[in-house]
Design a protein around this motif. Structure first.
Motif, PDB file in Angstrom:
ATOM      1  N   PRO A   5       1.178  -1.129   0.135  1.00  0.00           N
ATOM      2  CA  PRO A   5      -0.051   0.298   0.226  1.00  0.00           C
ATOM      3  C   PRO A   5       0.853   1.626   0.239  1.00  0.00           C
ATOM      4  N   ALA A   6       0.567   2.114  -0.402  1.00  0.00           N
ATOM      5  CA  ALA A   6       0.805   3.695  -0.960  1.00  0.00           C
ATOM      6  C   ALA A   6       0.843   4.340   0.650  1.00  0.00           C
ATOM      7  N   VAL A   7      -0.045   3.821   1.608  1.00  0.00           N
ATOM      8  CA  VAL A   7       0.116   4.293   2.377  1.00  0.00           C
ATOM      9  C   VAL A   7      -0.611   4.065   4.177  1.00  0.00           C
ATOM     10  N   LEU A   8      -0.655   4.313   4.914  1.00  0.00           N
ATOM     11  CA  LEU A   8      -1.232   3.416   5.736  1.00  0.00           C
ATOM     12  C   LEU A   8      -1.527   4.789   7.369  1.00  0.00           C
ATOM     13  N   LEU A   9      -2.124   4.252   7.928  1.00  0.00           N
ATOM     14  CA  LEU A   9      -2.445   5.003   9.253  1.00  0.00           C
ATOM     15  C   LEU A   9      -2.378   3.870  10.119  1.00  0.00           C
ATOM     16  N   ASP A 108      -7.821  13.713  12.131  1.00  0.00           N
ATOM     17  CA  ASP A 108      -9.038  14.114  11.403  1.00  0.00           C
ATOM     18  C   ASP A 108      -9.530  14.093  10.602  1.00  0.00           C
ATOM     19  N   ALA A 109     -11.143  13.553  10.431  1.00  0.00           N
ATOM     20  CA  ALA A 109     -12.097  13.034   9.437  1.00  0.00           C
ATOM     21  C   ALA A 109     -11.555  13.444   7.565  1.00  0.00           C
ATOM     22  N   ARG A 110     -11.003  14.355   7.721  1.00  0.00           N
ATOM     23  CA  ARG A 110     -10.406  15.327   6.219  1.00  0.00           C
ATOM     24  C   ARG A 110      -9.241  14.333   6.159  1.00  0.00           C
ATOM     25  N   LEU A 111      -8.183  13.683   6.981  1.00  0.00           N
ATOM     26  CA  LEU A 111      -7.925  13.106   6.374  1.00  0.00           C
ATOM     27  C   LEU A 111      -7.855  11.551   6.349  1.00  0.00           C
ATOM     28  N   PRO A 116      -7.924   5.341   1.659  1.00  0.00           N
ATOM     29  CA  PRO A 116      -8.340   4.075   2.027  1.00  0.00           C
ATOM     30  C   PRO A 116      -8.485   3.395   2.850  1.00  0.00           C
ATOM     31  N   ALA A 117     -10.001   3.009   3.068  1.00  0.00           N
ATOM     32  CA  ALA A 117     -10.911   2.686   3.477  1.00  0.00           C
ATOM     33  C   ALA A 117      -9.845   1.260   4.621  1.00  0.00           C
ATOM     34  N   ASP A 118      -9.253   0.208   3.420  1.00  0.00           N
ATOM     35  CA  ASP A 118      -8.240  -0.317   4.790  1.00  0.00           C
ATOM     36  C   ASP A 118      -6.644  -0.532   4.709  1.00  0.00           C
TER      37      ASP A 118
END
Length: 338
Positions: A5-9, A108-111, A116-118
């Motif tokens: 994935p390009a990004v993970l949170l 933040d909700a906008r972030l 992606p949801a996953d």
């Protein structure tokens, strides 16, 4: 090559499991690319997300893949910062992973809407039953074991974070050896009495009637970022309530050893500290301390970190000496804040 994935949170207070997930991800990248990735670690208190994106857009000359961690994701709220990140995610680098990390449970909700949801995962603090199971499993894997009472005391003293649990368990394992059994005396010696200044050592100075020493403990806690007012007050409330329960049992003519057993107060040194507390304070005085702590807890929750050191020092004074002329609520505190 495996697509990552390009990004993970990664969110949440459970740093140990979060770090394990990061380590596992790093290992998968190394296995897929044939070597360790080039790593970068940023804190958004020190750099902007624009600086991070610039680094992501510039390829590496020395590694096939880049592993970029950014701490403080909860601060990504500004419109320009979010726009910068959105532009990058529209065409991310194919040879990099961006891992956004925060101790908060929500960003933040906008972030979150940009991702992606996953890609979002929350690492929650362990429940008490999970904490017990994690410790037993970890110590058993090292070949050691706990006495039942020693395990109960360990769980009471150590925070519900696997980083902390692992570090404190390792101390005990080194001492008893990989085939040894950890006893309650071991926990007392290596966890309770060898720890840095904390709620227990602070209150011990209160019991000792040593105001100067209590302020020194408090100053040490503040300098080590271990004096966040709300959890500190919560720890004191828990401790004083147990002391009050012990005092009530003793006043009801329950023998000291039996009272400690009923309340789960384990370890000779810890019991000695509780005995000193019941010798120092009467039941009514301990009740006053509980009410006082609840009042301070409400004040800190309302006013946050403002005046925290002044109020904590005042609290320590009031725990030791009755001072009905000092209040933390109402106009007196409001006048200090203004």
């Amino acid at each position: 090559m495996t697509k990552f994935p390009a990004v993970l949170l990664f969110l949440g207070p459970e740093e140990g499991q979060k770090n394990e997930e990061i380590d596992a991800l790093r290992g998968r990248v190394a296995q897929a690319t044939g070597g360790p990735p080039e790593e970068h670690k940023f804190y958004l208190t020190e750099v902007s997300i624009g600086d991070v994106v610039d680094r992501l857009r510039n390829g590496s000359l020395f590694s096939a893949f880049r592993f970029v961690r950014v701490y403080g994701a909860e601060t990504l709220k500004k419109k320009d910062d979010l726009a910068t990140l959105a532009d990058y995610l529209a065409a991310p680098a194919g040879d990099a992973i961006l891992v956004l990390v925060s101790e908060e449970t929500r960003a933040d909700a906008r972030l979150e809407k940009l991702l992606p949801a996953d890609s979002r995962k929350v690492f929650w603090e362990l429940f008490e039953n999970q904490k017990r199971g994690w410790v037993v499993s970890y110590v058993r894997k090292q070949g050691a074991s706990f006495d039942a009472d020693a395990l109960d005391l360990f769980l009471e003293l150590v925070e519900s974070n696997t980083n902390e649990l692992r570090a404190e368990a390792d101390k005990l394992i080194v001492f008893v050896g990989r085939s040894g059994t950890i006893t309650i005396d071991d926990v007392e010696t290596f966890i309770f009495h060898s720890r840095d200044e904390n709620v227990f050592t602070l209150y011990k100075r209160v019991v000792d009637d040593d105001f100067a020493a209590a302020l020194e403990v408090l100053a040490t806690m503040i300098s080590s970022d271990d004096a966040d007012p709300v959890p500190l007050i919560s720890g004191l409330v828990y401790h004083v309530r147990r002391l009050l329960s012990l005092r009530a049992l003793l006043d009801g003519r329950t023998p000291f050893d039996a009272a400690c057993t009923r309340l789960g107060i384990r370890g000779k040194r810890i019991q000695a500290d509780f005995r000193a507390g019941t010798d120092r304070f009467s039941r009514s005085e301990l009740e006053r301390q509980v009410y006082l702590l609840i009042e301070y807890d409400a004040a800190f929750r309302e006013y946050g970190a403002r005046l925290s050191r002044i109020l904590l020092e005042t609290l320590v004074y009031q725990l030791m000496f009755r001072s009905d002329g000092i209040h933390v609520g109402g106009s007196r505190l409001d006048s200090l804040i203004a």
